[in-house]
Design a protein around this motif. Structure first.
Motif, mmCIF file in Angstrom:
data_model
loop_
_atom_site.group_PDB
_atom_site.id
_atom_site.type_symbol
_atom_site.label_atom_id
_atom_site.label_comp_id
_atom_site.label_asym_id
_atom_site.label_seq_id
_atom_site.Cartn_x
_atom_site.Cartn_y
_atom_site.Cartn_z
ATOM 1 N N THR A 170 1.197 -1.341 0.008
ATOM 2 C CA THR A 170 0.602 0.123 0.013
ATOM 3 C C THR A 170 0.813 1.425 -0.257
ATOM 4 O O THR A 170 1.821 1.022 0.107
ATOM 5 N N THR A 171 0.513 1.503 -0.756
ATOM 6 C CA THR A 171 0.941 3.932 0.135
ATOM 7 C C THR A 171 0.419 4.327 1.044
ATOM 8 O O THR A 171 1.042 5.430 1.185
ATOM 9 N N ARG A 172 -0.516 3.448 1.724
ATOM 10 C CA ARG A 172 -0.549 4.374 2.914
ATOM 11 C C ARG A 172 0.128 4.335 3.938
ATOM 12 O O ARG A 172 0.606 2.984 4.765
ATOM 13 N N ALA A 173 0.528 4.781 4.990
ATOM 14 C CA ALA A 173 1.504 4.859 5.901
ATOM 15 C C ALA A 173 1.213 4.211 7.188
ATOM 16 O O ALA A 173 1.826 3.426 8.126
ATOM 17 N N MET A 174 -0.346 4.267 7.312
ATOM 18 C CA MET A 174 -1.102 3.439 7.987
ATOM 19 C C MET A 174 -1.073 2.163 8.419
ATOM 20 O O MET A 174 -1.174 1.407 8.817
ATOM 21 N N GLY A 175 -0.458 1.795 6.875
ATOM 22 C CA GLY A 175 -1.014 0.131 7.046
ATOM 23 C C GLY A 175 0.128 -0.755 6.946
ATOM 24 O O GLY A 175 0.813 -1.909 6.764
ATOM 25 N N TYR A 176 1.039 -0.124 7.599
ATOM 26 C CA TYR A 176 2.653 -0.563 7.836
ATOM 27 C C TYR A 176 2.589 -0.865 8.871
ATOM 28 O O TYR A 176 2.241 -0.197 10.198
ATOM 29 N N ASP A 177 3.394 -1.942 9.432
ATOM 30 C CA ASP A 177 3.320 -2.088 11.206
ATOM 31 C C ASP A 177 4.050 -1.972 11.271
ATOM 32 O O ASP A 177 4.905 -1.658 12.859
ATOM 33 N N TYR A 178 5.775 -1.887 10.716
ATOM 34 C CA TYR A 178 7.181 -1.646 11.014
ATOM 35 C C TYR A 178 8.041 -0.434 10.541
ATOM 36 O O TYR A 178 8.266 -0.131 9.211
ATOM 37 N N TRP A 179 8.693 0.534 11.236
ATOM 38 C CA TRP A 179 8.776 1.476 10.398
ATOM 39 C C TRP A 179 10.493 1.289 11.216
ATOM 40 O O TRP A 179 11.078 1.119 12.788
ATOM 41 N N GLY A 180 12.074 1.743 10.606
ATOM 42 C CA GLY A 180 12.742 2.044 11.125
ATOM 43 C C GLY A 180 13.258 3.686 11.784
ATOM 44 O O GLY A 180 12.303 4.437 11.815
ATOM 45 N N GLN A 181 14.250 3.731 11.900
ATOM 46 C CA GLN A 181 13.904 5.032 12.750
ATOM 47 C C GLN A 181 14.643 6.559 11.974
ATOM 48 O O GLN A 181 14.650 7.139 12.347
ATOM 49 N N GLY A 182 14.422 6.085 10.338
ATOM 50 C CA GLY A 182 15.182 7.634 9.761
ATOM 51 C C GLY A 182 16.205 7.595 9.335
ATOM 52 O O GLY A 182 17.491 7.031 10.044
ATOM 53 N N THR A 183 16.434 7.986 7.953
ATOM 54 C CA THR A 183 17.582 8.440 8.540
ATOM 55 C C THR A 183 17.480 9.939 7.293
ATOM 56 O O THR A 183 16.700 10.501 6.283
ATOM 57 N N GLN A 184 18.411 11.104 7.555
ATOM 58 C CA GLN A 184 18.302 12.733 7.024
ATOM 59 C C GLN A 184 18.929 12.546 5.760
ATOM 60 O O GLN A 184 20.078 12.214 5.661
ATOM 61 N N VAL A 185 18.107 13.395 4.883
ATOM 62 C CA VAL A 185 18.874 13.213 3.806
ATOM 63 C C VAL A 185 18.351 15.013 3.229
ATOM 64 O O VAL A 185 17.744 16.106 3.725
ATOM 65 N N THR A 186 19.828 15.688 2.962
ATOM 66 C CA THR A 186 19.795 17.041 2.292
ATOM 67 C C THR A 186 20.259 16.916 1.893
ATOM 68 O O THR A 186 22.194 17.101 1.655
ATOM 69 N N VAL A 187 20.070 18.179 0.679
ATOM 70 C CA VAL A 187 19.510 18.723 -0.538
ATOM 71 C C VAL A 187 20.199 19.383 -0.898
ATOM 72 O O VAL A 187 19.497 21.145 -0.804
ATOM 73 N N SER A 188 20.987 20.208 -0.827
ATOM 74 C CA SER A 188 22.049 22.132 -1.223
ATOM 75 C C SER A 188 21.188 22.383 -2.554
ATOM 76 O O SER A 188 21.439 21.948 -3.573
ATOM 77 N N SER A 189 21.094 23.560 -3.108
ATOM 78 C CA SER A 189 21.138 24.387 -3.880
ATOM 79 C C SER A 189 22.545 24.689 -4.347
ATOM 80 O O SER A 189 23.207 25.033 -3.533
#
Length: 122
Positions: free
Chosen positions: A103-122
């Motif tokens: 699914t494309t819905r966040a509520m459809g997922y049960d397990y999540w990672g901690q996240g990783t930061q992506v920063t794109v500079s101009s």
């Protein structure tokens, strides 16, 4: 239970590329639909890409299609997000997720990672 660990985020100039990795462990870790979501400051979490358990089906948000690629390496229990032609608008925390259905819905997922930061500079 499934545990997800993300890596690969960082700072990149506009037009550059990054590869994000999501390593899964636990029971049937390679048999879940898996997705990437992102959340930018002041914005809601949004869908990026998804892949089913055998890699035969993928789905992308319109703004990512043609620039991002999601794939699996079953031997490593890893899902990748290859990001090309990055834009400042892509700056966000990127999260890996796994769940019981595709699914494309966040509520459809049960397990999540901690996240990783992506920063794109101009």
């Amino acid at each position: 239970q499934v545990q997800l660990v993300e890596s690969g985020g960082g700072l990149v100039q506009a037009g550059g590329s990054l590869r994000l990795s999501c390593v899964a462990s636990g029971r049937t870790s390679s048999r879940y639909p898996t997705a990437w979501f992102r959340q930018a400051p002041g914005k809601e979490r949004e869908f990026v890409a998804a892949i089913n358990w055998n890699g035969g089906n993928t789905n992308y948000a319109d703004s990512m299609k043609g620039r991002f690629t999601i794939s699996r390496d079953y031997a490593k229990n890893t899902v990748y997000l290859d990001m090309n032609s990055l834009k400042p608008e892509d700056t966000a925390v990127y999260y890996c997720a796994a769940g019981s259905y595709y699914t494309t819905r966040a509520m459809g997922y049960d397990y999540w990672g901690q996240g990783t930061q992506v920063t794109v500079s101009s």
